[in-house]
Design a protein around this motif. Structure first.
Motif, PDB file in Angstrom:
ATOM      1  N   TYR A   1      46.633  44.919  49.713  1.00  0.00           N
ATOM      2  CA  TYR A   1      46.479  43.420  49.804  1.00  0.00           C
ATOM      3  C   TYR A   1      46.104  43.028  48.252  1.00  0.00           C
ATOM      4  N   LEU A   2      46.915  42.020  47.482  1.00  0.00           N
ATOM      5  CA  LEU A   2      46.612  41.810  46.010  1.00  0.00           C
ATOM      6  C   LEU A   2      46.408  40.400  46.072  1.00  0.00           C
ATOM      7  N   GLY A   3      46.079  39.663  46.980  1.00  0.00           N
ATOM      8  CA  GLY A   3      45.736  38.118  46.687  1.00  0.00           C
ATOM      9  C   GLY A   3      44.484  37.728  46.099  1.00  0.00           C
ATOM     10  N   GLU A   4      44.673  36.809  45.367  1.00  0.00           N
ATOM     11  CA  GLU A   4      43.348  36.438  44.524  1.00  0.00           C
ATOM     12  C   GLU A   4      42.261  36.116  45.353  1.00  0.00           C
ATOM     13  N   ASP A   5      42.265  35.816  46.402  1.00  0.00           N
ATOM     14  CA  ASP A   5      41.229  35.659  47.540  1.00  0.00           C
ATOM     15  C   ASP A   5      40.513  36.802  47.974  1.00  0.00           C
ATOM     16  N   ASP A   6      40.715  37.937  47.233  1.00  0.00           N
ATOM     17  CA  ASP A   6      40.131  39.332  47.625  1.00  0.00           C
ATOM     18  C   ASP A   6      39.170  39.476  46.345  1.00  0.00           C
ATOM     19  N   ILE A   7      38.362  38.542  46.125  1.00  0.00           N
ATOM     20  CA  ILE A   7      37.229  38.410  45.080  1.00  0.00           C
ATOM     21  C   ILE A   7      35.989  38.049  45.872  1.00  0.00           C
ATOM     22  N   VAL A   8      34.829  38.952  45.812  1.00  0.00           N
ATOM     23  CA  VAL A   8      33.637  38.739  46.228  1.00  0.00           C
ATOM     24  C   VAL A   8      32.776  38.385  45.034  1.00  0.00           C
ATOM     25  N   ARG A   9      32.467  37.252  44.800  1.00  0.00           N
ATOM     26  CA  ARG A   9      31.609  37.019  43.416  1.00  0.00           C
ATOM     27  C   ARG A   9      30.137  37.156  43.705  1.00  0.00           C
ATOM     28  N   LEU A  10      29.587  38.078  42.929  1.00  0.00           N
ATOM     29  CA  LEU A  10      28.276  38.618  43.078  1.00  0.00           C
ATOM     30  C   LEU A  10      27.325  37.762  42.124  1.00  0.00           C
ATOM     31  N   GLU A  11      28.163  37.290  40.884  1.00  0.00           N
ATOM     32  CA  GLU A  11      27.324  36.325  39.838  1.00  0.00           C
ATOM     33  C   GLU A  11      28.312  35.671  39.083  1.00  0.00           C
TER      34      GLU A  11
ATOM     35  N   LEU B   1      34.411  37.165  32.892  1.00  0.00           N
ATOM     36  CA  LEU B   1      34.694  37.096  34.424  1.00  0.00           C
ATOM     37  C   LEU B   1      33.277  36.987  35.173  1.00  0.00           C
ATOM     38  N   SER B   2      33.598  36.738  36.503  1.00  0.00           N
ATOM     39  CA  SER B   2      32.261  36.784  37.230  1.00  0.00           C
ATOM     40  C   SER B   2      32.068  38.286  37.514  1.00  0.00           C
ATOM     41  N   LEU B   3      30.605  38.630  37.880  1.00  0.00           N
ATOM     42  CA  LEU B   3      30.392  40.100  38.417  1.00  0.00           C
ATOM     43  C   LEU B   3      31.090  39.995  39.809  1.00  0.00           C
ATOM     44  N   GLN B   4      31.885  40.791  40.073  1.00  0.00           N
ATOM     45  CA  GLN B   4      32.749  40.765  41.270  1.00  0.00           C
ATOM     46  C   GLN B   4      32.948  42.133  42.007  1.00  0.00           C
ATOM     47  N   ARG B   5      33.755  42.185  43.140  1.00  0.00           N
ATOM     48  CA  ARG B   5      34.331  43.301  43.711  1.00  0.00           C
ATOM     49  C   ARG B   5      35.587  43.057  44.498  1.00  0.00           C
ATOM     50  N   HIS B   6      36.413  44.152  44.923  1.00  0.00           N
ATOM     51  CA  HIS B   6      37.394  43.826  45.507  1.00  0.00           C
ATOM     52  C   HIS B   6      37.477  44.637  46.930  1.00  0.00           C
TER      53      HIS B   6
ATOM     54  N   HIS C   1      32.311  44.899  39.248  1.00  0.00           N
ATOM     55  CA  HIS C   1      32.549  44.951  37.803  1.00  0.00           C
ATOM     56  C   HIS C   1      32.725  43.573  37.090  1.00  0.00           C
ATOM     57  N   ARG C   2      32.743  43.512  35.752  1.00  0.00           N
ATOM     58  CA  ARG C   2      33.002  42.384  34.949  1.00  0.00           C
ATOM     59  C   ARG C   2      33.214  42.494  33.369  1.00  0.00           C
ATOM     60  N   ILE C   3      34.028  41.703  32.711  1.00  0.00           N
ATOM     61  CA  ILE C   3      34.261  42.025  31.411  1.00  0.00           C
ATOM     62  C   ILE C   3      33.850  40.678  30.700  1.00  0.00           C
ATOM     63  N   LYS C   4      33.210  41.103  29.571  1.00  0.00           N
ATOM     64  CA  LYS C   4      32.551  39.802  28.619  1.00  0.00           C
ATOM     65  C   LYS C   4      33.256  39.734  27.259  1.00  0.00           C
ATOM     66  N   ASN C   5      33.543  38.883  26.687  1.00  0.00           N
ATOM     67  CA  ASN C   5      34.159  38.658  25.412  1.00  0.00           C
ATOM     68  C   ASN C   5      33.068  38.652  24.420  1.00  0.00           C
ATOM     69  N   ILE C   6      32.860  39.623  23.641  1.00  0.00           N
ATOM     70  CA  ILE C   6      31.600  39.671  22.534  1.00  0.00           C
ATOM     71  C   ILE C   6      32.125  39.571  21.236  1.00  0.00           C
ATOM     72  N   ASP C   7      33.247  38.993  21.024  1.00  0.00           N
ATOM     73  CA  ASP C   7      33.900  38.769  19.719  1.00  0.00           C
ATOM     74  C   ASP C   7      34.215  37.083  19.569  1.00  0.00           C
ATOM     75  N   ASN C   8      34.479  36.551  18.164  1.00  0.00           N
ATOM     76  CA  ASN C   8      35.015  35.527  18.035  1.00  0.00           C
ATOM     77  C   ASN C   8      36.552  35.458  17.982  1.00  0.00           C
ATOM     78  N   GLU C   9      37.127  36.319  18.560  1.00  0.00           N
ATOM     79  CA  GLU C   9      38.629  36.058  18.869  1.00  0.00           C
ATOM     80  C   GLU C   9      38.856  36.227  20.315  1.00  0.00           C
ATOM     81  N   ASN C  10      40.076  36.088  20.472  1.00  0.00           N
ATOM     82  CA  ASN C  10      40.337  36.115  22.080  1.00  0.00           C
ATOM     83  C   ASN C  10      40.258  37.710  22.529  1.00  0.00           C
TER      84      ASN C  10
END
Length: 118
Positions: free
Chosen positions: A102-112, A38-43, A82-91
């Motif tokens: 407020y829970l809208g998907e537009d409450d994301i500030v992407r930093l990276e 996921l992107s490095l983000q905050r809400h 915050h962000r999360i990265k998959n480090i395995d070869n499975e999902n």
């Protein structure tokens, strides 16, 4: 017969599905593909609780890295980077409980974002 309120959304890192949403909270399942992140983000309006149900990952929270495995959980307060990265070869699959006014998907500030999204 009642309709299901589930909705899925594809993302470059995988996909998520909204399991339920009521005033004040939303529950999703997120699937992160191998090497996806996921992107490095905050809400600004919600906190999140993540519970890992399969796979292995690295959670970044305010610059610190935390390895997560099945059964682990992480709390992310409002405005925490915050962000999360998959480090395995499975999902990597986790349940997210978002809580806030407020829970809208537009409450994301992407930093990276390795996928070039803003």
């Amino acid at each position: 017969m009642s309709q299901k309120c589930k909705s899925e959304s594809e993302r470059p890192w995988g996909h998520y599905e909204v399991l339920t949403q009521k005033p004040g909270y939303k529950v999703k399942t997120l699937t992160v593909l191998p090497e996806g992140e996921l992107s490095l983000q905050r809400h600004a309006h919600r906190n999140e609780h993540w519970y890992i149900v399969s796979g292995k990952g690295i959670v970044t929270k305010n610059g610190s890295e935390i390895r997560v495995l099945v059964g682990d959980s992480v709390d992310i307060p409002v405005n925490e980077e915050h962000r999360i990265k998959n480090i395995d070869n499975e999902n990597l699959v986790f349940i997210e409980i978002a809580q806030g006014g407020y829970l809208g998907e537009d409450d994301i500030v992407r930093l990276e974002d390795k996928y070039g999204r803003e």
